[in-house]
Design a protein around this motif. Structure first.
Motif, PDB file in Angstrom:
ATOM      1  N   GLY A 171      35.133  42.263  47.891  1.00  0.00           N
ATOM      2  CA  GLY A 171      35.638  42.474  46.522  1.00  0.00           C
ATOM      3  C   GLY A 171      34.209  42.105  45.614  1.00  0.00           C
ATOM      4  N   PHE A 172      34.163  42.859  45.013  1.00  0.00           N
ATOM      5  CA  PHE A 172      32.784  42.940  43.866  1.00  0.00           C
ATOM      6  C   PHE A 172      33.538  42.953  42.564  1.00  0.00           C
ATOM      7  CE2 PHE A 172      31.260  45.477  47.519  1.00  0.00           C
ATOM      8  CZ  PHE A 172      29.854  44.694  47.559  1.00  0.00           C
ATOM      9  N   ILE A 173      32.836  41.892  41.752  1.00  0.00           N
ATOM     10  CA  ILE A 173      33.247  41.737  40.329  1.00  0.00           C
ATOM     11  C   ILE A 173      31.902  41.610  39.546  1.00  0.00           C
ATOM     12  CG2 ILE A 173      34.436  40.283  38.800  1.00  0.00           C
ATOM     13  CD1 ILE A 173      35.873  38.963  40.805  1.00  0.00           C
ATOM     14  N   PHE A 174      31.909  42.544  38.549  1.00  0.00           N
ATOM     15  CA  PHE A 174      30.534  42.578  37.733  1.00  0.00           C
ATOM     16  C   PHE A 174      30.672  42.420  36.142  1.00  0.00           C
ATOM     17  CE2 PHE A 174      30.335  45.852  41.245  1.00  0.00           C
ATOM     18  CZ  PHE A 174      29.244  45.514  41.593  1.00  0.00           C
ATOM     19  N   GLN A 175      29.702  41.877  35.696  1.00  0.00           N
ATOM     20  CA  GLN A 175      29.915  41.648  34.208  1.00  0.00           C
ATOM     21  C   GLN A 175      30.469  42.625  33.375  1.00  0.00           C
ATOM     22  OE1 GLN A 175      26.249  40.075  32.692  1.00  0.00           O
ATOM     23  NE2 GLN A 175      26.650  40.743  30.457  1.00  0.00           N
ATOM     24  N   SER A 176      29.877  43.818  33.710  1.00  0.00           N
ATOM     25  CA  SER A 176      30.438  44.923  32.781  1.00  0.00           C
ATOM     26  C   SER A 176      31.763  45.415  33.168  1.00  0.00           C
ATOM     27  CB  SER A 176      29.563  46.053  32.740  1.00  0.00           C
ATOM     28  OG  SER A 176      29.311  46.550  34.146  1.00  0.00           O
ATOM     29  N   HIS A 177      32.664  45.048  33.893  1.00  0.00           N
ATOM     30  CA  HIS A 177      33.956  45.301  34.456  1.00  0.00           C
ATOM     31  C   HIS A 177      33.665  46.567  35.218  1.00  0.00           C
ATOM     32  CE1 HIS A 177      34.683  42.660  31.089  1.00  0.00           C
ATOM     33  NE2 HIS A 177      34.680  43.554  30.125  1.00  0.00           N
ATOM     34  N   ASN A 178      33.135  47.767  34.799  1.00  0.00           N
ATOM     35  CA  ASN A 178      33.015  48.959  35.444  1.00  0.00           C
ATOM     36  C   ASN A 178      34.448  49.793  35.664  1.00  0.00           C
ATOM     37  OD1 ASN A 178      30.208  48.543  35.661  1.00  0.00           O
ATOM     38  ND2 ASN A 178      29.949  48.181  37.839  1.00  0.00           N
ATOM     39  N   LEU A 179      35.098  49.678  34.642  1.00  0.00           N
ATOM     40  CA  LEU A 179      36.610  50.041  34.754  1.00  0.00           C
ATOM     41  C   LEU A 179      36.285  51.580  34.305  1.00  0.00           C
ATOM     42  CD1 LEU A 179      38.935  47.404  33.230  1.00  0.00           C
ATOM     43  CD2 LEU A 179      38.345  47.753  35.658  1.00  0.00           C
ATOM     44  N   LEU A 180      37.198  52.461  34.763  1.00  0.00           N
ATOM     45  CA  LEU A 180      37.204  53.837  34.318  1.00  0.00           C
ATOM     46  C   LEU A 180      38.012  54.154  33.091  1.00  0.00           C
ATOM     47  CD1 LEU A 180      37.547  55.871  37.719  1.00  0.00           C
ATOM     48  CD2 LEU A 180      35.357  55.506  36.150  1.00  0.00           C
ATOM     49  N   GLY A 181      37.378  54.496  31.999  1.00  0.00           N
ATOM     50  CA  GLY A 181      38.012  54.351  30.486  1.00  0.00           C
ATOM     51  C   GLY A 181      39.185  55.349  30.479  1.00  0.00           C
ATOM     52  N   PHE A 182      39.220  56.554  31.312  1.00  0.00           N
ATOM     53  CA  PHE A 182      40.272  57.451  31.184  1.00  0.00           C
ATOM     54  C   PHE A 182      41.489  56.873  32.209  1.00  0.00           C
ATOM     55  CE2 PHE A 182      37.169  58.799  34.213  1.00  0.00           C
ATOM     56  CZ  PHE A 182      37.877  59.240  35.228  1.00  0.00           C
ATOM     57  N   LEU A 183      41.302  56.039  32.820  1.00  0.00           N
ATOM     58  CA  LEU A 183      42.478  55.377  33.980  1.00  0.00           C
ATOM     59  C   LEU A 183      43.117  54.222  33.198  1.00  0.00           C
ATOM     60  CD1 LEU A 183      41.167  55.702  37.455  1.00  0.00           C
ATOM     61  CD2 LEU A 183      42.417  57.632  36.183  1.00  0.00           C
ATOM     62  N   THR A 184      44.433  54.157  33.476  1.00  0.00           N
ATOM     63  CA  THR A 184      45.080  52.898  32.994  1.00  0.00           C
ATOM     64  C   THR A 184      44.607  51.732  33.901  1.00  0.00           C
ATOM     65  OG1 THR A 184      47.029  53.114  34.678  1.00  0.00           O
ATOM     66  CG2 THR A 184      47.168  54.212  32.448  1.00  0.00           C
ATOM     67  N   ALA A 185      45.011  50.549  33.414  1.00  0.00           N
ATOM     68  CA  ALA A 185      44.920  49.384  34.403  1.00  0.00           C
ATOM     69  C   ALA A 185      45.217  49.421  35.677  1.00  0.00           C
ATOM     70  CB  ALA A 185      45.289  47.966  33.481  1.00  0.00           C
TER      71      ALA A 185
ATOM     72  N   ARG B 113      51.351  48.270  44.687  1.00  0.00           N
ATOM     73  CA  ARG B 113      50.495  47.314  44.988  1.00  0.00           C
ATOM     74  C   ARG B 113      49.597  46.718  43.947  1.00  0.00           C
ATOM     75  NH1 ARG B 113      49.186  42.312  47.057  1.00  0.00           N
ATOM     76  NH2 ARG B 113      47.052  42.442  47.886  1.00  0.00           N
ATOM     77  N   ALA B 114      49.188  47.790  43.109  1.00  0.00           N
ATOM     78  CA  ALA B 114      48.285  47.430  41.849  1.00  0.00           C
ATOM     79  C   ALA B 114      49.164  46.792  40.775  1.00  0.00           C
ATOM     80  CB  ALA B 114      47.700  48.832  41.172  1.00  0.00           C
ATOM     81  N   ALA B 115      50.285  47.139  40.577  1.00  0.00           N
ATOM     82  CA  ALA B 115      51.161  46.405  39.626  1.00  0.00           C
ATOM     83  C   ALA B 115      51.468  44.951  40.014  1.00  0.00           C
ATOM     84  CB  ALA B 115      52.553  46.946  39.498  1.00  0.00           C
ATOM     85  N   GLU B 116      51.751  44.656  41.446  1.00  0.00           N
ATOM     86  CA  GLU B 116      51.695  43.460  41.824  1.00  0.00           C
ATOM     87  C   GLU B 116      50.465  42.481  41.533  1.00  0.00           C
ATOM     88  OE1 GLU B 116      52.611  43.394  45.880  1.00  0.00           O
ATOM     89  OE2 GLU B 116      54.313  44.558  45.880  1.00  0.00           O
ATOM     90  N   LEU B 117      49.465  42.834  41.895  1.00  0.00           N
ATOM     91  CA  LEU B 117      48.214  42.289  41.629  1.00  0.00           C
ATOM     92  C   LEU B 117      47.900  42.134  40.111  1.00  0.00           C
ATOM     93  CD1 LEU B 117      45.966  44.075  44.174  1.00  0.00           C
ATOM     94  CD2 LEU B 117      46.348  41.759  44.082  1.00  0.00           C
ATOM     95  N   LEU B 118      48.135  43.166  39.182  1.00  0.00           N
ATOM     96  CA  LEU B 118      48.023  43.069  38.021  1.00  0.00           C
ATOM     97  C   LEU B 118      48.923  41.996  37.325  1.00  0.00           C
ATOM     98  CD1 LEU B 118      47.478  46.563  36.786  1.00  0.00           C
ATOM     99  CD2 LEU B 118      45.674  44.498  36.533  1.00  0.00           C
ATOM    100  N   THR B 119      50.379  41.618  37.804  1.00  0.00           N
ATOM    101  CA  THR B 119      51.128  40.891  37.480  1.00  0.00           C
ATOM    102  C   THR B 119      50.663  39.375  37.970  1.00  0.00           C
ATOM    103  OG1 THR B 119      52.989  42.088  37.688  1.00  0.00           O
ATOM    104  CG2 THR B 119      53.590  39.671  37.849  1.00  0.00           C
ATOM    105  N   GLN B 120      50.048  39.214  39.172  1.00  0.00           N
ATOM    106  CA  GLN B 120      49.420  38.074  39.529  1.00  0.00           C
ATOM    107  C   GLN B 120      48.348  37.491  38.615  1.00  0.00           C
ATOM    108  OE1 GLN B 120      48.446  38.286  43.763  1.00  0.00           O
ATOM    109  NE2 GLN B 120      50.499  39.171  44.318  1.00  0.00           N
TER     110      GLN B 120
ATOM    111  N   SER C 158      39.428  43.716  36.559  1.00  0.00           N
ATOM    112  CA  SER C 158      38.557  43.947  37.691  1.00  0.00           C
ATOM    113  C   SER C 158      38.620  42.990  38.709  1.00  0.00           C
ATOM    114  CB  SER C 158      37.036  43.717  36.880  1.00  0.00           C
ATOM    115  OG  SER C 158      36.690  42.568  36.516  1.00  0.00           O
ATOM    116  N   VAL C 159      39.078  41.610  38.508  1.00  0.00           N
ATOM    117  CA  VAL C 159      39.582  40.702  39.538  1.00  0.00           C
ATOM    118  C   VAL C 159      40.766  41.336  40.461  1.00  0.00           C
ATOM    119  CG1 VAL C 159      40.377  38.465  39.682  1.00  0.00           C
ATOM    120  CG2 VAL C 159      38.929  38.772  38.243  1.00  0.00           C
ATOM    121  N   ALA C 160      41.820  41.868  40.024  1.00  0.00           N
ATOM    122  CA  ALA C 160      42.712  42.450  40.687  1.00  0.00           C
ATOM    123  C   ALA C 160      42.308  43.562  41.360  1.00  0.00           C
ATOM    124  CB  ALA C 160      43.744  43.100  39.443  1.00  0.00           C
ATOM    125  N   ARG C 161      41.262  44.474  40.888  1.00  0.00           N
ATOM    126  CA  ARG C 161      40.756  45.593  41.714  1.00  0.00           C
ATOM    127  C   ARG C 161      39.998  45.022  42.754  1.00  0.00           C
ATOM    128  NH1 ARG C 161      36.588  48.966  38.452  1.00  0.00           N
ATOM    129  NH2 ARG C 161      35.451  46.948  38.503  1.00  0.00           N
TER     130      ARG C 161
END
Length: 233
Positions: free
Chosen positions: A88-102, A124-131, A154-157
């Protein structure tokens, strides 16, 4: 059980000939299951380069690196890609795709698992984001989230594929004190509850107290490694 990370005599340089610049010199490091190790030191000391080698993001040059049982010295790109799927990789800049939801950003990390349907990935994504405390923000785009919330996504991802190792590069650098504390406590709970080791590069003195060990680097070498006072608690 073998240690998840075992480094011996790691040496690495950029450039060739007269332009060759050594950035790592004879680095030895072992990280145990569930251990949180912070890499500290001035800019240019080799911390991020070491993290990218452990994460199989670049090819090894000299020395031995066994990561999650895989020897990286001499490993080809296909072998490194397979290993990256277990990290699992976590970066300072998040690296999230802006056109996708959390939720969609986290679900993307599960797309390589052919056993899961799209609905299962989203669930599964919803479970992780809830956590990580984002149950009310599943359908928000990154631009609608605060810096701390984006970093929690980014931590959940990073946790989505149940990695055997988490590598984090300055995950609190862009966060205020409260948000940074939330993120590192999430990581600490992960390490301790699931036995997942975390190797974290940081300049942030506010988070040193989450570590089992703080490893200081300078000029490409490890110059000090110390156990934190609470590590045995």
């Amino acid at each position: 059980m073998d240690a998840p990370v075992q480094l011996r005599d790691i040496t690495f340089a950029y450039g060739e000939g007269e332009l060759r610049k050594a950035v790592l010199r004879d680095v030895d490091l072992t990280v145990a299951p569930g251990e949180i190790v912070l890499l500290t030191g001035p800019s240019g000391s080799g911390k991020t380069t070491l993290l990218t080698l452990i994460g199989a993001l670049r090819a090894m040059q000299d020395g031995s690196a066994r990561v999650l049982g895989q020897e990286l010295r001499g490993a080809n790109e296909a072998a490194r890609v397979r290993l990256r799927r277990s990290i699992g990789f976590i970066f300072q800049s998040h690296n999230l795709l802006g056109f996708l939801t959390a939720r969609q950003n986290v679900a993307m990390a599960l797309e390589m698992d052919a056993r899961l349907s799209e609905r299962q990935r989203l669930d599964r994504a919803a479970e992780l984001l809830t956590q990580v405390g984002l149950a009310d923000h599943l359908e928000k785009l990154p631009a609608q989230l605060s810096g701390g919330q984006r970093q929690r996504v980014s931590v959940a991802r990073a946790l989505a594929a149940e990695p055997g190792l988490v590598l984090a590069d300055e995950p609190t650098a862009a966060l205020d004190k409260a948000s940074g504390h939330e993120v590192v406590m999430l990581l600490r709970n992960l390490a301790k509850s699931r036995g997942v080791p975390i190797l974290l590069v940081t300049h942030d003195p506010r988070i040193l107290d989450i570590a089992d060990r703080v490893v200081a680097m300078e000029d490409g070498r490890i110059v000090d490694t110390s156990a934190e006072k609470h590590a045995a608690a």
